[in-house]
Design an enzyme around this catalytic site. Structure first.
Site, PDB file in Angstrom:
ATOM      1  N   PHE A 122       0.231  -3.949  -6.802  1.00 40.84           N
ATOM      2  CA  PHE A 122      -0.929  -3.128  -6.429  1.00 40.84           C
ATOM      3  C   PHE A 122      -0.541  -2.260  -5.230  1.00 40.84           C
ATOM      4  CE2 PHE A 122      -4.758  -2.373  -3.895  1.00 40.84           C
ATOM      5  CZ  PHE A 122      -5.534  -1.722  -4.837  1.00 40.84           C
ATOM      6  N   ILE A 337       7.296 -29.866  17.217  1.00 41.49           N
ATOM      7  CA  ILE A 337       7.551 -31.301  16.986  1.00 41.49           C
ATOM      8  C   ILE A 337       9.021 -31.541  16.634  1.00 41.49           C
ATOM      9  CG2 ILE A 337       7.047 -33.220  15.375  1.00 41.49           C
ATOM     10  CD1 ILE A 337       4.094 -32.357  15.554  1.00 41.49           C
ATOM     11  N   GLU A 363      -3.440  -7.853   3.160  1.00 40.69           N
ATOM     12  CA  GLU A 363      -4.766  -7.884   2.496  1.00 40.69           C
ATOM     13  C   GLU A 363      -5.901  -7.859   3.510  1.00 40.69           C
ATOM     14  OE1 GLU A 363      -5.472 -10.125  -1.005  1.00 40.69           O
ATOM     15  OE2 GLU A 363      -3.403  -9.889  -1.671  1.00 40.69           O
TER      16      GLU A 363
HETATM   17  C1  LIG Z   1       5.122  -7.850   3.742  1.00 41.86           C
HETATM   18  C2  LIG Z   1       3.977  -6.935   3.425  1.00 41.86           C
HETATM   19  C3  LIG Z   1       3.532  -6.825   2.118  1.00 41.86           C
HETATM   20  C4  LIG Z   1       2.486  -5.956   1.804  1.00 41.86           C
HETATM   21  N1  LIG Z   1       2.098  -5.800   0.483  1.00 41.86           N
HETATM   22  C5  LIG Z   1       1.200  -4.813   0.169  1.00 41.86           C
HETATM   23  C6  LIG Z   1       0.895  -4.506  -1.204  1.00 41.86           C
HETATM   24  O1  LIG Z   1       1.406  -5.163  -2.136  1.00 41.86           O
HETATM   25  N2  LIG Z   1       0.059  -3.472  -1.458  1.00 41.86           N
HETATM   26  C7  LIG Z   1      -0.521  -2.730  -0.479  1.00 41.86           C
HETATM   27  O2  LIG Z   1      -1.265  -1.790  -0.784  1.00 41.86           O
HETATM   28  N3  LIG Z   1      -0.268  -3.011   0.844  1.00 41.86           N
HETATM   29  C8  LIG Z   1       0.581  -4.024   1.186  1.00 41.86           C
HETATM   30  N4  LIG Z   1       0.858  -4.292   2.503  1.00 41.86           N
HETATM   31  C9  LIG Z   1       0.184  -3.522   3.553  1.00 41.86           C
HETATM   32  C10 LIG Z   1      -0.781  -4.366   4.387  1.00 41.86           C
HETATM   33  O3  LIG Z   1      -1.937  -4.639   3.666  1.00 41.86           O
HETATM   34  C11 LIG Z   1      -1.027  -3.585   5.696  1.00 41.86           C
HETATM   35  O4  LIG Z   1       0.175  -3.680   6.431  1.00 41.86           O
HETATM   36  C12 LIG Z   1      -2.200  -4.127   6.479  1.00 41.86           C
HETATM   37  O5  LIG Z   1      -3.414  -3.844   5.819  1.00 41.86           O
HETATM   38  C13 LIG Z   1      -2.266  -3.534   7.900  1.00 41.86           C
HETATM   39  O6  LIG Z   1      -2.079  -2.171   7.911  1.00 41.86           O
HETATM   40  P1  LIG Z   1      -1.004  -1.534   8.924  1.00 41.86           P
HETATM   41  O7  LIG Z   1       0.260  -2.288   8.737  1.00 41.86           O
HETATM   42  O8  LIG Z   1      -0.970  -0.075   8.701  1.00 41.86           O
HETATM   43  O9  LIG Z   1      -1.562  -1.857  10.361  1.00 41.86           O
HETATM   44  P2  LIG Z   1      -2.580  -0.941  11.216  1.00 41.86           P
HETATM   45  O10 LIG Z   1      -3.775  -0.625  10.380  1.00 41.86           O
HETATM   46  O11 LIG Z   1      -1.836   0.188  11.811  1.00 41.86           O
HETATM   47  O12 LIG Z   1      -3.028  -1.971  12.346  1.00 41.86           O
HETATM   48  C14 LIG Z   1      -2.314  -2.152  13.562  1.00 41.86           C
HETATM   49  C15 LIG Z   1      -3.153  -3.083  14.447  1.00 41.86           C
HETATM   50  O13 LIG Z   1      -4.421  -2.461  14.735  1.00 41.86           O
HETATM   51  C16 LIG Z   1      -5.480  -3.352  14.375  1.00 41.86           C
HETATM   52  N5  LIG Z   1      -6.614  -2.589  13.842  1.00 41.86           N
HETATM   53  C17 LIG Z   1      -6.584  -1.471  13.082  1.00 41.86           C
HETATM   54  N6  LIG Z   1      -7.836  -1.081  12.781  1.00 41.86           N
HETATM   55  C18 LIG Z   1      -8.667  -1.980  13.357  1.00 41.86           C
HETATM   56  C19 LIG Z   1     -10.084  -2.097  13.427  1.00 41.86           C
HETATM   57  N7  LIG Z   1     -10.901  -1.241  12.809  1.00 41.86           N
HETATM   58  N8  LIG Z   1     -10.595  -3.134  14.129  1.00 41.86           N
HETATM   59  C20 LIG Z   1      -9.780  -4.014  14.768  1.00 41.86           C
HETATM   60  N9  LIG Z   1      -8.430  -3.946  14.739  1.00 41.86           N
HETATM   61  C21 LIG Z   1      -7.880  -2.940  14.050  1.00 41.86           C
HETATM   62  C22 LIG Z   1      -4.877  -4.217  13.269  1.00 41.86           C
HETATM   63  O14 LIG Z   1      -5.594  -5.436  13.122  1.00 41.86           O
HETATM   64  C23 LIG Z   1      -3.461  -4.413  13.764  1.00 41.86           C
HETATM   65  O15 LIG Z   1      -3.439  -5.447  14.715  1.00 41.86           O
HETATM   66  C24 LIG Z   1       1.861  -5.201   2.835  1.00 41.86           C
HETATM   67  C25 LIG Z   1       2.309  -5.342   4.162  1.00 41.86           C
HETATM   68  C26 LIG Z   1       3.343  -6.176   4.463  1.00 41.86           C
HETATM   69  C27 LIG Z   1       3.802  -6.272   5.890  1.00 41.86           C
END
Ligand SMILES: Cc1cc2nc3c(=O)[nH]c(=O)nc-3n(C[C@H](O)[C@H](O)[C@H](O)COP(=O)(O)OP(=O)(O)OC[C@H]3O[C@@H](n4cnc5c(N)ncnc54)[C@H](O)[C@@H]3O)c2cc1C
Length: 385
Positions: A122, A337, A363
């Protein structure tokens, strides 16, 4: 704790446990070290009908639901979270089809997925759109006979390994999130290629890649539901899939708890096994209690999904947030531990701690999911439903 699983669920759980112990445990460290996609194990899972679990019977599945998926994911993750997420991401890729696909689309794709012949994925996230998924830029321009995709998806689990991708893209750039649509894209479609494979902290045997679309023509019949439904499809999907991440979290936490108990029984200091120290006993007791509480919440949320309840956003977010926070705490305590040994790659605890971290991030990060839970509380003014 008794969770009143059916006989079929117990059989499936035992089978998943056996595959985890016999096939995954012996190779998990090597897979992690080499960052190698676990194709051999995927084949074992397919041969054992594990990909049929979450697919309806009319498409060659076993007709299970979210709880059944969670039971398998938990057992796999107890041995290796990278294998567990590679398996669970297939479900993620096909839930939009299951919920919104046409009969023709389901007949075309689901039997192959059920047989484990084709993996799914996805794709929503982009370099500019993570938590703010509405900021996606990938476009799907309507042309005669189909849609032309342009853009890049980032961090996609099973990227490059899967054959079937559900991709969220803008069919109308002027409408923002309301202009997003979901499309099925097959791996060998011209104009669809893969970028770099990410080098990760944990779940290293899983594949995480960029998807690149350059004038990629997708047939019209591959749109799921209709134009403009992409965002709703994605949000409903996550409501259903988040208990699965919770299950991944409780699996890795359970594995770490067991590793910590085993080590504490054998490690002698001051003339006695360290498990005789109350400080260690209390840590283990807290770890066990947290894992069981997380399991109860995850199973309850999964059962709610399976009940067909209209709105499961809050419960599903709670299950993911709580279980993943537990996984991080329990795996960190397991390393503690094991002492110095816990920090060494010869023991499984350090891998589990690295693997647990991602469950707090993908997610929906746990911060964003706390926003989801708070929003539901505000809507009903804090009163219990
Ligand atoms: C190993 C891995 C596998 C993945 N697999 C998939 C996949 O199969 N398909 C897919 O579509 N995506 C996938 N992802 C993407 C994943 O869902 C996103 O990385 C995640 O949703 C966070 O987005 P970002 O990395 O851009 O972080 P950002 O959105 O840039 O967030 C950075 C920080 O800001 C905080 N933040 C941002 N907005 C807010 C808010 N409104 N309120 C409070 N805090 C906030 C976040 O909590 C985080 O601490 C994957 C990611 C990884 C690392």
């Amino acid at each position: 704790m008794e969770y009143f699983l059916t006989e079929d669920q117990k059989t499936m759980q035992n089978l998943a446990r056996r595959i985890a112990e016999e096939r995954i445990l012996p190779v998990r460290a090597e897979l992690d070290e080499k960052e190698e996609f676990p194709w051999e194990i995927i084949k074992d899972l397919a041969d054992s009908d594990m990909f049929r679990v979450f697919i309806p019977e009319q498409y060659d599945g076993l007709g299970g639901g979210c709880l059944d998926l969670c039971l398998v994911v938990e057992e796999l993750s107890r041995a290796c979270s990278a294998v567990a997420v590679s398996y669970a991401a297939v479900d993620l890729g096909i839930i939009p089809l299951l919920d919104y696909g046409t009969e023709e689309q389901k007949q075309k794709y689901l039997p192959d997925v059920a047989a484990g012949k084709r993996l799914a994925a996805f794709a929503l996230t982009e370099p500019t759109a993570g938590s703010d998924a509405s900021a996606i830029r990938t476009t799907a321009e309507k042309v005669a006979g189909g849609y032309v995709l342009n853009g890049t998806k980032q961090f996609i689990t099973n990227g490059g390994e899967a054959e079937i991708y559900t991709v969220i893209a803008l069919t109308d750039r002027t409408k923002g999130a309301r202009g997003a649509s979901a499309l099925i894209v097959e791996k060998d479609t011209p104009g669809f290629s893969f970028g770099k494979k990410e080098k990760k902290m944990g779940i290293r045997a899983s594949a995480t890649r960029e998807l690149i679309f350059q004038n990629c023509l997708v047939p019209e019949e591959n749109i799921i539901a209709r134009e403009g439904m992409g965002f709703i499809i994605a949000m409903k999907l996550f409501d259903k899939s988040r208990p699965g991440i919770g299950a991944q979290a409780i699996g890795v936490a359970q594995g770490a708890l067991e590793a910590a108990v085993d080590y504490a029984r054998e490690r002698i200091q001051f003339g006695h096994p360290i498990i005789s120290l109350q400080a260690v006993q209390h840590m283990l007791a807290d770890m066990a209690t947290q894992v069981e509480a997380a399991r109860a919440l995850v199973y309850a949320a999964a059962r709610m999904v399976d009940s067909g309840a209209r709105n499961v956003s809050e419960e599903s977010a709670m299950a993911k947030v709580f279980a993943s926070d537990v996984a991080m705490k329990v795996t960190t305590d397991a390393v503690q531990i094991l002492g110095g040994a816990g920090y060494m790659r010869d023991y499984p605890a350090e891998k589990m701690m690295r693997d647990a971290k991602i469950t707090q991030i993908y997610e929906g990060t746990n911060q964003v999911l706390r926003n989801v839970i708070a929003l539901e509380l505000r809507k009903r003014k804090g009163k219990r439903a």
